[in-house]
Scaffold this motif. Structure first.
Motif, PDB file in Angstrom:
ATOM      1  N   PHE A  78       0.822  -1.210   0.000  1.00 10.41           N
ATOM      2  CA  PHE A  78       0.000   0.000   0.000  1.00 10.41           C
ATOM      3  C   PHE A  78       0.859   1.264   0.000  1.00 10.41           C
ATOM      4  O   PHE A  78       0.674   2.150  -0.841  1.00 10.41           O
ATOM      5  N   PHE A  79       1.795   1.369   0.916  1.00 16.28           N
ATOM      6  CA  PHE A  79       2.582   2.595   1.027  1.00 16.28           C
ATOM      7  C   PHE A  79       3.546   2.766  -0.142  1.00 16.28           C
ATOM      8  O   PHE A  79       3.808   3.891  -0.585  1.00 16.28           O
ATOM      9  N   CYS A  80       4.081   1.670  -0.662  1.00 13.56           N
ATOM     10  CA  CYS A  80       4.943   1.783  -1.839  1.00 13.56           C
ATOM     11  C   CYS A  80       4.141   2.216  -3.058  1.00 13.56           C
ATOM     12  O   CYS A  80       4.644   2.978  -3.904  1.00 13.56           O
ATOM     13  N   ALA A  81       2.884   1.753  -3.158  1.00 13.28           N
ATOM     14  CA  ALA A  81       2.040   2.166  -4.278  1.00 13.28           C
ATOM     15  C   ALA A  81       1.710   3.654  -4.199  1.00 13.28           C
ATOM     16  O   ALA A  81       1.762   4.367  -5.210  1.00 13.28           O
ATOM     17  N   THR A  82       1.378   4.130  -3.013  1.00 15.79           N
ATOM     18  CA  THR A  82       1.064   5.556  -2.879  1.00 15.79           C
ATOM     19  C   THR A  82       2.284   6.424  -3.161  1.00 15.79           C
ATOM     20  O   THR A  82       2.189   7.444  -3.848  1.00 15.79           O
ATOM     21  N   ALA A  83       3.443   6.020  -2.629  1.00 19.10           N
ATOM     22  CA  ALA A  83       4.655   6.797  -2.879  1.00 19.10           C
ATOM     23  C   ALA A  83       5.049   6.757  -4.345  1.00 19.10           C
ATOM     24  O   ALA A  83       5.446   7.776  -4.930  1.00 19.10           O
ATOM     25  N   GLY A  84       4.950   5.591  -4.970  1.00 22.37           N
ATOM     26  CA  GLY A  84       5.289   5.489  -6.392  1.00 22.37           C
ATOM     27  C   GLY A  84       4.354   6.288  -7.268  1.00 22.37           C
ATOM     28  O   GLY A  84       4.787   6.893  -8.260  1.00 22.37           O
ATOM     29  N   TYR A  85       3.077   6.336  -6.917  1.00 20.33           N
ATOM     30  CA  TYR A  85       2.112   7.134  -7.686  1.00 20.33           C
ATOM     31  C   TYR A  85       2.427   8.617  -7.580  1.00 20.33           C
ATOM     32  O   TYR A  85       2.384   9.349  -8.581  1.00 20.33           O
ATOM     33  N   ALA A  86       2.731   9.083  -6.381  1.00 15.82           N
ATOM     34  CA  ALA A  86       3.053  10.498  -6.192  1.00 15.82           C
ATOM     35  C   ALA A  86       4.319  10.881  -6.952  1.00 15.82           C
ATOM     36  O   ALA A  86       4.384  11.938  -7.589  1.00 15.82           O
ATOM     37  N   LEU A  87       5.323  10.022  -6.908  1.00 14.22           N
ATOM     38  CA  LEU A  87       6.579  10.341  -7.601  1.00 14.22           C
ATOM     39  C   LEU A  87       6.441  10.283  -9.114  1.00 14.22           C
ATOM     40  O   LEU A  87       7.185  10.948  -9.826  1.00 14.22           O
ATOM     41  N   VAL A 103       9.019   1.085  -3.950  1.00 10.64           N
ATOM     42  CA  VAL A 103       8.676   2.421  -4.458  1.00 10.64           C
ATOM     43  C   VAL A 103       9.160   2.581  -5.895  1.00 10.64           C
ATOM     44  O   VAL A 103       8.449   3.112  -6.763  1.00 10.64           O
ATOM     45  N   PHE A 104      10.357   2.115  -6.172  1.00  7.31           N
ATOM     46  CA  PHE A 104      10.909   2.223  -7.522  1.00  7.31           C
ATOM     47  C   PHE A 104      10.094   1.396  -8.517  1.00  7.31           C
ATOM     48  O   PHE A 104       9.843   1.843  -9.650  1.00  7.31           O
ATOM     49  N   MET A 105       9.663   0.199  -8.125  1.00  3.44           N
ATOM     50  CA  MET A 105       8.859  -0.639  -9.014  1.00  3.44           C
ATOM     51  C   MET A 105       7.549   0.045  -9.384  1.00  3.44           C
ATOM     52  O   MET A 105       7.163   0.090 -10.564  1.00  3.44           O
ATOM     53  N   PHE A 106       6.846   0.591  -8.385  1.00  3.78           N
ATOM     54  CA  PHE A 106       5.571   1.251  -8.670  1.00  3.78           C
ATOM     55  C   PHE A 106       5.778   2.533  -9.474  1.00  3.78           C
ATOM     56  O   PHE A 106       4.979   2.849 -10.358  1.00  3.78           O
ATOM     57  N   ARG A 107       6.806   3.281  -9.146  1.00  4.49           N
ATOM     58  CA  ARG A 107       7.051   4.526  -9.886  1.00  4.49           C
ATOM     59  C   ARG A 107       7.297   4.240 -11.363  1.00  4.49           C
ATOM     60  O   ARG A 107       6.736   4.914 -12.241  1.00  4.49           O
ATOM     61  N   GLN A 108       8.126   3.249 -11.646  1.00  3.29           N
ATOM     62  CA  GLN A 108       8.423   2.936 -13.035  1.00  3.29           C
ATOM     63  C   GLN A 108       7.187   2.437 -13.772  1.00  3.29           C
ATOM     64  O   GLN A 108       7.030   2.690 -14.973  1.00  3.29           O
ATOM     65  N   PHE A 109       6.312   1.729 -13.076  1.00  5.99           N
ATOM     66  CA  PHE A 109       5.095   1.264 -13.740  1.00  5.99           C
ATOM     67  C   PHE A 109       4.112   2.409 -13.972  1.00  5.99           C
ATOM     68  O   PHE A 109       3.535   2.536 -15.063  1.00  5.99           O
ATOM     69  N   ILE A 156      -9.240   8.141  -8.352  1.00  5.63           N
ATOM     70  CA  ILE A 156      -8.353   7.768  -9.458  1.00  5.63           C
ATOM     71  C   ILE A 156      -7.331   6.722  -9.000  1.00  5.63           C
ATOM     72  O   ILE A 156      -7.060   5.749  -9.721  1.00  5.63           O
ATOM     73  N   PHE A 157      -6.792   6.940  -7.815  1.00  4.24           N
ATOM     74  CA  PHE A 157      -5.755   6.029  -7.339  1.00  4.24           C
ATOM     75  C   PHE A 157      -6.325   4.640  -7.056  1.00  4.24           C
ATOM     76  O   PHE A 157      -5.751   3.628  -7.480  1.00  4.24           O
ATOM     77  N   PHE A 158      -7.444   4.577  -6.336  1.00  5.05           N
ATOM     78  CA  PHE A 158      -7.969   3.278  -5.905  1.00  5.05           C
ATOM     79  C   PHE A 158      -8.739   2.551  -7.006  1.00  5.05           C
ATOM     80  O   PHE A 158      -8.741   1.317  -7.034  1.00  5.05           O
ATOM     81  N   ARG A 159      -9.386   3.286  -7.910  1.00  6.95           N
ATOM     82  CA  ARG A 159     -10.247   2.634  -8.886  1.00  6.95           C
ATOM     83  C   ARG A 159      -9.632   2.529 -10.277  1.00  6.95           C
ATOM     84  O   ARG A 159     -10.138   1.786 -11.116  1.00  6.95           O
ATOM     85  N   ILE A 160      -8.553   3.253 -10.509  1.00  5.68           N
ATOM     86  CA  ILE A 160      -7.910   3.190 -11.825  1.00  5.68           C
ATOM     87  C   ILE A 160      -6.476   2.687 -11.722  1.00  5.68           C
ATOM     88  O   ILE A 160      -6.095   1.693 -12.358  1.00  5.68           O
ATOM     89  N   MET A 161      -5.669   3.371 -10.900  1.00  2.00           N
ATOM     90  CA  MET A 161      -4.240   3.064 -10.867  1.00  2.00           C
ATOM     91  C   MET A 161      -3.950   1.721 -10.199  1.00  2.00           C
ATOM     92  O   MET A 161      -3.167   0.923 -10.724  1.00  2.00           O
ATOM     93  N   LEU A 162      -4.557   1.460  -9.057  1.00  2.00           N
ATOM     94  CA  LEU A 162      -4.282   0.193  -8.373  1.00  2.00           C
ATOM     95  C   LEU A 162      -4.733  -1.028  -9.182  1.00  2.00           C
ATOM     96  O   LEU A 162      -3.997  -2.023  -9.253  1.00  2.00           O
ATOM     97  N   PRO A 163      -5.936  -1.022  -9.800  1.00  2.00           N
ATOM     98  CA  PRO A 163      -6.273  -2.185 -10.648  1.00  2.00           C
ATOM     99  C   PRO A 163      -5.298  -2.403 -11.790  1.00  2.00           C
ATOM    100  O   PRO A 163      -4.992  -3.543 -12.140  1.00  2.00           O
TER     101      PRO A 163
END
Length: 297
Positions: free
Chosen positions: A109-118, A175-181, A203-210
């Motif tokens: 969860f936290f790596c996904a949020t950090a990667g999305y922000a970056l 964090v790096f894995m999610f950011r690159q994706f 957007i984050f929970f219904r689009i990016m995470l799926p």
């Protein structure tokens, strides 16, 4: 005099299979070397694991007899019985499962949020932060053991499972894995959602995470494996045997004078069972996702 003429279609149909056969034979010859190398590599990786697994079914005297035998001469499960009686596997499995599961969920969860922000927010300091996070992947974990232990002790989490969980939540690799994706996700998809009135959390929970489900599953499996096999950090944080994780419990089987290899091998195999089950259950879900599904040309 009647002359017989052959049909052009018939002549072409007779010649057509030859190039196809030559192409297939050429592809087969080109694939021999890579296939052989893959099989050799698979055998080199699998051989020690098979030796380790089969040795757990050998008796104590057979482990060190010469010449060594790959298959047990006399199959026995006595090591497993003695290992189960020697260790409180229920308690140690519970402690390790709690640490690995909670840490994995929070890490994803936290790596996904950090990667999305970056990846999707634009600010000069975010680029610097991303570079700092990337540089942390080059540091061995042992380098920060001393300051991490000091922080955990000062916070009052020494000798508790919470002290093992909290420092392991946010990983630079995750964090790096999610950011690159997330960088590869088209910005038009987010802009369309904002035009439709979607908020950032939506957007984050219904689009990016799926869309990032393959990354979530991959990081989840890797994180669970890391935490399940972690030995050094729980060793310096936990001192009460009731809070020991499985890897520390296996260490108690090694005596100062001798080692009962039969029990240690059997206990090690038992400790691997959850990881094998995890791989068998989730391997089919690690597939690539089509991030252009919601877009039109």
């Amino acid at each position: 005099m009647a002359t017989s003429t052959s049909s052009p279609t018939a002549s072409l149909s007779g010649l057509a299979p030859r190039p196809l056969k030559r192409r297939k034979s050429g592809e087969f010859r080109r694939s021999i070397l890579p296939t052989t190398m893959l099989w050799v590599l698979a055998i080199l990786v699998a051989f020690p694991l098979l030796w380790f697994l089969l040795s757990s079914f050998k008796g104590g005297g057979e482990l060190f007899t010469y010449p060594l035998s790959f298959l047990p001469r006399e199959w026995t499960a006595g090591g497993y019985v003695r290992a189960w009686e020697r260790l409180d596997f229920v308690r140690f499995f519970g402690n390790t499962m709690l640490v690995a599961s909670v840490t994995t969920v929070l890490t994803v969860f936290f790596c996904a949020t950090a990667g999305y922000a970056l990846a999707k927010y634009r600010a000069p300091w975010l680029s610097v932060l991303a570079l700092c996070i990337l540089s942390m992947t080059m540091l061995p974990g042992e380098v920060i053991l001393n300051p991490t232990f000091t922080v955990v002790r000062d916070l009052g989490f020494y000798n508790s499972l919470l002290g093992v969980i909290l420092p392991s939540i946010l990983t630079p690799t995750g964090v790096f894995m999610f950011r690159q994706f997330f960088i590869t996700v088209p910005q038009e998809l987010l802009d369309a959602a904002r035009i439709d009135g979607a908020r950032e959390l939506t957007i984050f929970f219904r689009i990016m995470l799926p869309l990032a489900r393959p990354i979530m599953l991959t990081l989840g499996i890797i994180s669970f494996q890391w935490r399940w096999n972690d030995y050094i950090f729980p060793l310096i944080i936990l001192s009460d045997p009731k809070n020991f994780t499985l890897q520390i419990a296996l260490r108690t089987l090694i005596g100062s004078q001798n080692i009962d290899w039969v029990i240690l091998l059997a206990a090690s195999v038992i400790s691997m069972i959850p990881l094998v089950l995890l791989y068998l259950v989730f391997q089919k879900y690690i597939t690539s996702s089509d991030i252009n599904t919601g877009l039109r040309d």
